[in-house]
Design a protein around this motif. Structure first.
Motif, PDB file in Angstrom:
ATOM      1  N   HIS A  32      70.532  47.143  27.217  1.00  0.00           N
ATOM      2  CA  HIS A  32      71.191  47.907  28.274  1.00  0.00           C
ATOM      3  C   HIS A  32      72.606  48.355  27.898  1.00  0.00           C
ATOM      4  O   HIS A  32      73.042  49.451  28.269  1.00  0.00           O
ATOM      5  CB  HIS A  32      71.274  47.076  29.559  1.00  0.00           C
ATOM      6  N   TYR A  33      73.338  47.502  27.180  1.00  0.00           N
ATOM      7  CA  TYR A  33      74.765  47.765  26.945  1.00  0.00           C
ATOM      8  C   TYR A  33      75.152  47.794  25.468  1.00  0.00           C
ATOM      9  O   TYR A  33      76.343  47.821  25.150  1.00  0.00           O
ATOM     10  CB  TYR A  33      75.616  46.709  27.669  1.00  0.00           C
ATOM     11  N   GLY A  34      74.189  47.794  24.565  1.00  0.00           N
ATOM     12  CA  GLY A  34      74.534  47.800  23.151  1.00  0.00           C
ATOM     13  C   GLY A  34      75.284  46.531  22.778  1.00  0.00           C
ATOM     14  O   GLY A  34      74.867  45.426  23.112  1.00  0.00           O
ATOM     15  N   TYR A  35      76.420  46.700  22.108  1.00  0.00           N
ATOM     16  CA  TYR A  35      77.204  45.555  21.647  1.00  0.00           C
ATOM     17  C   TYR A  35      78.303  45.162  22.637  1.00  0.00           C
ATOM     18  O   TYR A  35      79.146  44.319  22.310  1.00  0.00           O
ATOM     19  CB  TYR A  35      77.849  45.868  20.294  1.00  0.00           C
ATOM     20  N   LEU A  36      78.296  45.741  23.816  1.00  0.00           N
ATOM     21  CA  LEU A  36      79.384  45.550  24.775  1.00  0.00           C
ATOM     22  C   LEU A  36      79.681  44.081  25.067  1.00  0.00           C
ATOM     23  O   LEU A  36      80.848  43.690  25.212  1.00  0.00           O
ATOM     24  CB  LEU A  36      79.033  46.265  26.096  1.00  0.00           C
ATOM     25  N   LEU A  37      78.641  43.244  25.166  1.00  0.00           N
ATOM     26  CA  LEU A  37      78.815  41.860  25.634  1.00  0.00           C
ATOM     27  C   LEU A  37      78.760  40.828  24.507  1.00  0.00           C
ATOM     28  O   LEU A  37      78.590  39.640  24.781  1.00  0.00           O
ATOM     29  CB  LEU A  37      77.749  41.542  26.691  1.00  0.00           C
ATOM     30  N   VAL A  38      78.967  41.262  23.278  1.00  0.00           N
ATOM     31  CA  VAL A  38      79.034  40.299  22.172  1.00  0.00           C
ATOM     32  C   VAL A  38      80.125  39.271  22.432  1.00  0.00           C
ATOM     33  O   VAL A  38      79.966  38.076  22.170  1.00  0.00           O
ATOM     34  CB  VAL A  38      79.281  41.023  20.826  1.00  0.00           C
ATOM     35  N   TRP A  39      81.251  39.720  22.967  1.00  0.00           N
ATOM     36  CA  TRP A  39      82.385  38.814  23.212  1.00  0.00           C
ATOM     37  C   TRP A  39      82.027  37.697  24.183  1.00  0.00           C
ATOM     38  O   TRP A  39      82.552  36.576  24.081  1.00  0.00           O
ATOM     39  CB  TRP A  39      83.588  39.603  23.735  1.00  0.00           C
ATOM     40  N   VAL A  40      81.113  37.978  25.126  1.00  0.00           N
ATOM     41  CA  VAL A  40      80.701  36.947  26.087  1.00  0.00           C
ATOM     42  C   VAL A  40      80.036  35.788  25.346  1.00  0.00           C
ATOM     43  O   VAL A  40      80.304  34.610  25.629  1.00  0.00           O
ATOM     44  CB  VAL A  40      79.740  37.534  27.136  1.00  0.00           C
ATOM     45  N   LEU A  41      79.186  36.100  24.385  1.00  0.00           N
ATOM     46  CA  LEU A  41      78.504  35.053  23.624  1.00  0.00           C
ATOM     47  C   LEU A  41      79.482  34.256  22.774  1.00  0.00           C
ATOM     48  O   LEU A  41      79.354  33.026  22.650  1.00  0.00           O
ATOM     49  CB  LEU A  41      77.425  35.665  22.733  1.00  0.00           C
ATOM     50  N   VAL A  42      80.444  34.928  22.172  1.00  0.00           N
ATOM     51  CA  VAL A  42      81.427  34.229  21.341  1.00  0.00           C
ATOM     52  C   VAL A  42      82.251  33.267  22.189  1.00  0.00           C
ATOM     53  O   VAL A  42      82.434  32.094  21.831  1.00  0.00           O
ATOM     54  CB  VAL A  42      82.338  35.241  20.613  1.00  0.00           C
ATOM     55  N   VAL A  43      82.731  33.745  23.328  1.00  0.00           N
ATOM     56  CA  VAL A  43      83.516  32.891  24.221  1.00  0.00           C
ATOM     57  C   VAL A  43      82.675  31.734  24.746  1.00  0.00           C
ATOM     58  O   VAL A  43      83.119  30.580  24.779  1.00  0.00           O
ATOM     59  CB  VAL A  43      84.091  33.721  25.392  1.00  0.00           C
ATOM     60  N   ALA A  44      81.444  32.039  25.157  1.00  0.00           N
ATOM     61  CA  ALA A  44      80.561  31.005  25.693  1.00  0.00           C
ATOM     62  C   ALA A  44      80.260  29.942  24.637  1.00  0.00           C
ATOM     63  O   ALA A  44      80.183  28.747  24.949  1.00  0.00           O
ATOM     64  CB  ALA A  44      79.271  31.630  26.204  1.00  0.00           C
ATOM     65  N   ASN A  45      80.105  30.358  23.384  1.00  0.00           N
ATOM     66  CA  ASN A  45      79.801  29.387  22.337  1.00  0.00           C
ATOM     67  C   ASN A  45      81.000  28.479  22.042  1.00  0.00           C
ATOM     68  O   ASN A  45      80.839  27.279  21.810  1.00  0.00           O
ATOM     69  CB  ASN A  45      79.366  30.117  21.062  1.00  0.00           C
ATOM     70  N   LEU A  46      82.199  29.042  22.071  1.00  0.00           N
ATOM     71  CA  LEU A  46      83.401  28.223  21.895  1.00  0.00           C
ATOM     72  C   LEU A  46      83.541  27.238  23.049  1.00  0.00           C
ATOM     73  O   LEU A  46      83.905  26.067  22.857  1.00  0.00           O
ATOM     74  CB  LEU A  46      84.638  29.113  21.787  1.00  0.00           C
ATOM     75  N   MET A  47      83.248  27.706  24.263  1.00  0.00           N
ATOM     76  CA  MET A  47      83.249  26.809  25.419  1.00  0.00           C
ATOM     77  C   MET A  47      82.248  25.677  25.221  1.00  0.00           C
ATOM     78  O   MET A  47      82.539  24.508  25.504  1.00  0.00           O
ATOM     79  CB  MET A  47      82.900  27.587  26.690  1.00  0.00           C
ATOM     80  N   ALA A  48      81.066  26.038  24.730  1.00  0.00           N
ATOM     81  CA  ALA A  48      80.006  25.043  24.542  1.00  0.00           C
ATOM     82  C   ALA A  48      80.436  23.963  23.548  1.00  0.00           C
ATOM     83  O   ALA A  48      80.191  22.777  23.760  1.00  0.00           O
ATOM     84  CB  ALA A  48      78.729  25.725  24.060  1.00  0.00           C
ATOM     85  N   MET A  49      81.083  24.366  22.465  1.00  0.00           N
ATOM     86  CA  MET A  49      81.549  23.385  21.477  1.00  0.00           C
ATOM     87  C   MET A  49      82.526  22.398  22.106  1.00  0.00           C
ATOM     88  O   MET A  49      82.429  21.180  21.893  1.00  0.00           O
ATOM     89  CB  MET A  49      82.212  24.104  20.303  1.00  0.00           C
ATOM     90  N   PHE A  50      83.471  22.913  22.865  1.00  0.00           N
ATOM     91  CA  PHE A  50      84.484  22.064  23.503  1.00  0.00           C
ATOM     92  C   PHE A  50      83.829  21.112  24.495  1.00  0.00           C
ATOM     93  O   PHE A  50      84.120  19.904  24.518  1.00  0.00           O
ATOM     94  CB  PHE A  50      85.503  22.966  24.212  1.00  0.00           C
ATOM     95  N   LEU A  77      75.159  31.859  16.185  1.00  0.00           N
ATOM     96  CA  LEU A  77      74.742  32.941  15.289  1.00  0.00           C
ATOM     97  C   LEU A  77      73.411  33.533  15.732  1.00  0.00           C
ATOM     98  O   LEU A  77      73.222  34.756  15.719  1.00  0.00           O
ATOM     99  CB  LEU A  77      74.640  32.405  13.858  1.00  0.00           C
ATOM    100  N   VAL A  78      72.488  32.659  16.150  1.00  0.00           N
ATOM    101  CA  VAL A  78      71.191  33.139  16.626  1.00  0.00           C
ATOM    102  C   VAL A  78      71.363  33.988  17.880  1.00  0.00           C
ATOM    103  O   VAL A  78      70.762  35.069  18.007  1.00  0.00           O
ATOM    104  CB  VAL A  78      70.249  31.954  16.899  1.00  0.00           C
ATOM    105  N   ASN A  79      72.185  33.533  18.820  1.00  0.00           N
ATOM    106  CA  ASN A  79      72.386  34.278  20.060  1.00  0.00           C
ATOM    107  C   ASN A  79      73.024  35.639  19.813  1.00  0.00           C
ATOM    108  O   ASN A  79      72.580  36.658  20.349  1.00  0.00           O
ATOM    109  CB  ASN A  79      73.248  33.459  21.025  1.00  0.00           C
ATOM    110  N   VAL A  80      74.083  35.650  19.008  1.00  0.00           N
ATOM    111  CA  VAL A  80      74.725  36.927  18.687  1.00  0.00           C
ATOM    112  C   VAL A  80      73.752  37.822  17.930  1.00  0.00           C
ATOM    113  O   VAL A  80      73.682  39.031  18.177  1.00  0.00           O
ATOM    114  CB  VAL A  80      76.011  36.692  17.872  1.00  0.00           C
ATOM    115  N   GLY A  81      72.978  37.216  17.023  1.00  0.00           N
ATOM    116  CA  GLY A  81      72.005  38.000  16.275  1.00  0.00           C
ATOM    117  C   GLY A  81      70.971  38.659  17.165  1.00  0.00           C
ATOM    118  O   GLY A  81      70.582  39.814  16.946  1.00  0.00           O
ATOM    119  N   LEU A  82      70.511  37.932  18.189  1.00  0.00           N
ATOM    120  CA  LEU A  82      69.543  38.511  19.128  1.00  0.00           C
ATOM    121  C   LEU A  82      70.138  39.713  19.861  1.00  0.00           C
ATOM    122  O   LEU A  82      69.487  40.753  20.001  1.00  0.00           O
ATOM    123  CB  LEU A  82      69.118  37.450  20.144  1.00  0.00           C
ATOM    124  N   LEU A  83      71.373  39.550  20.341  1.00  0.00           N
ATOM    125  CA  LEU A  83      72.007  40.657  21.065  1.00  0.00           C
ATOM    126  C   LEU A  83      72.229  41.852  20.142  1.00  0.00           C
ATOM    127  O   LEU A  83      71.969  43.009  20.522  1.00  0.00           O
ATOM    128  CB  LEU A  83      73.333  40.184  21.670  1.00  0.00           C
TER     129      LEU A  83
END
Length: 394
Positions: free
Chosen positions: A34-52, A234-240
């Protein structure tokens, strides 16, 4: 007594499976198509949150030798325990729904099986996997093996048709486009920061290294989490990115089945088969881990020990009912991930409350700066959940 860092790995890889379940596939493919690469940043932020967050859950188990549900069960009133258990069970049902439906879709794509029959097969195979849970290292080895299959299946398309790095980098700039993108971002967050993984990680570590020095184990735990969740991220970003490069603007990609057809059409039949295999491995691994987490939550909060195999059979019922009613499977996956987002505060607020308590953690209580980050993350999640609930009403 000391061990090498690599010998301390394992628990985070089990937890990481929750971050690459079929719900992630639905949310990330929807975002990319739907949005191309627009929401890549959401996955990056969410993954950093997940690590913490996962680090603090693992640390809680290592230091106290108790899981988060057990500590909550000891310190909460009976009414509060029942309330926390009820919402956790609802979230567990949403989790299981996504995992079983995702696996059933994969079997349909690979073998043209009806969804209901596929769901029964996924349930049966997950029971076999859970038998290995009693031998912890066997279970971890199986899960890590499935995680490897997931990586290959979902990232193969990128190797066949690499995207433009500059275009992907543009998706790292935080921005949204309308309320639909906010709802999808909430779904992606719910799919990435999984509530049951937060509860489970403390259970996986609570009795794992009783004779080792805690500072040394914590260093190994940080490495374990960094590697495992980096792979999941990496898998999540790769899927998007795959969806953004191969499916953006393509008609009929609103569903996983449609996305599979488009991937096979644009990238070749091999890419389509590998994608379906990755989805199948994702469903099998995550549904087993989800049943394990649900058992630990019930045991800790209610002090009721239900055999894992019995619980697996019971939690399979809602998914079978949803499939039997003919609900669109991809839509059910996306909605289930939004529900998971609503469950995140109920896991992270108690986590940070106890992680920062010297009464619970002693000298290993989280530092003030760490607590500030934790409570900020909790506030952000709550704000996003309010948007998730209120925006459809506007």
């Amino acid at each position: 007594m000391r061990k090498t860092l690599i010998s301390l790995t394992g628990p985070a890889f089990v937890a990481a499976v929750a971050y690459v379940d079929p719900g992630n596939v639905a949310a990330n493919i929807s975002a990319g198509s739907h949005y191309g690469y627009l929401l890549v940043w959401v996955l990056v932020v969410a993954n950093l949150m997940a690590m913490f967050i996962q680090y603090h859950s693992a640390k809680l188990g290592l230091v106290t030798h108790r899981s988060l549900p057990e500590i909550m069960g000891e310190r909460l009133s009976r009414r509060a325990r029942l309330g926390m258990w009820a919402q956790a069970e609802l979230i567990a049902a949403a989790t299981d729904l996504a995992e079983v439906i995702g696996g059933a879709i994969a079997l349909q794509l690979l073998f043209n099986l009806p969804l209901f029959a596929g769901a029964l097969i996924i349930g049966a195979v997950s029971i076999i996997l859970l038998i290995f849970q009693k031998k912890n290292q066997w279970f971890e080895g199986l899960v890590i093996g499935l995680l490897l299959v997931i990586c290959i299946g979902f990232l193969a398309g990128l190797a066949i048709a690499p995207p433009d790095p500059a275009d992907v980098a543009g998706g790292l700039i935080p921005r949204l486009e309308g309320k639909d993108s906010i709802l999808l971002a909430a779904s992606m967050l719910g799919a990435t920061v999984m509530p049951h993984a937060i509860y489970l990680h403390s259970s996986l570590t609570k009795q794992r290294y009783p004779d080792l020095e805690i500072p040394h184990v914590l260093a190994g735990t940080r490495a374990d989490i960094a590697v495992a969740l980096s792979i999941a991220g990496l898998v999540n970003v790769g899927l998007l990115v795959l969806a953004g490069s191969a499916l953006y603007g393509v008609d009929g990609t609103e569903t996983i089945s449609g996305a599979h057809t488009a991937i096979a059409s644009h990238l070749g039949p091999l890419a389509g088969v590998l994608f379906a295999i990755g989805l199948l491995a994702s469903g099998l691994a995550s549904t087993s881990v989800g049943a394990y987490a649900g058992s630990e939550i019930m045991d800790g909060l209610l002090h009721i020990k239900v055999p894992l195999l019995v619980r697996r059979l019971v939690t399979l019922i809602p998914a079978l009912v949803i499939i039997g009613c003919g609900v669109d499977p991809t839509m059910a996956l996306v909605v289930s991930q939004a529900l998971l987002s609503l469950g995140i505060p109920f896991a992270i607020i108690p986590l940070f409350r106890y992680a920062g308590s010297r009464d619970v953690m002693g000298e290993f209580a989280a530092k003030p700066w760490s607590m500030a980050v934790g409570w900020t993350l909790a506030a952000l999640v709550i704000a996003l959940n309010l948007a998730l609930v209120l925006l459809p009403l506007l």
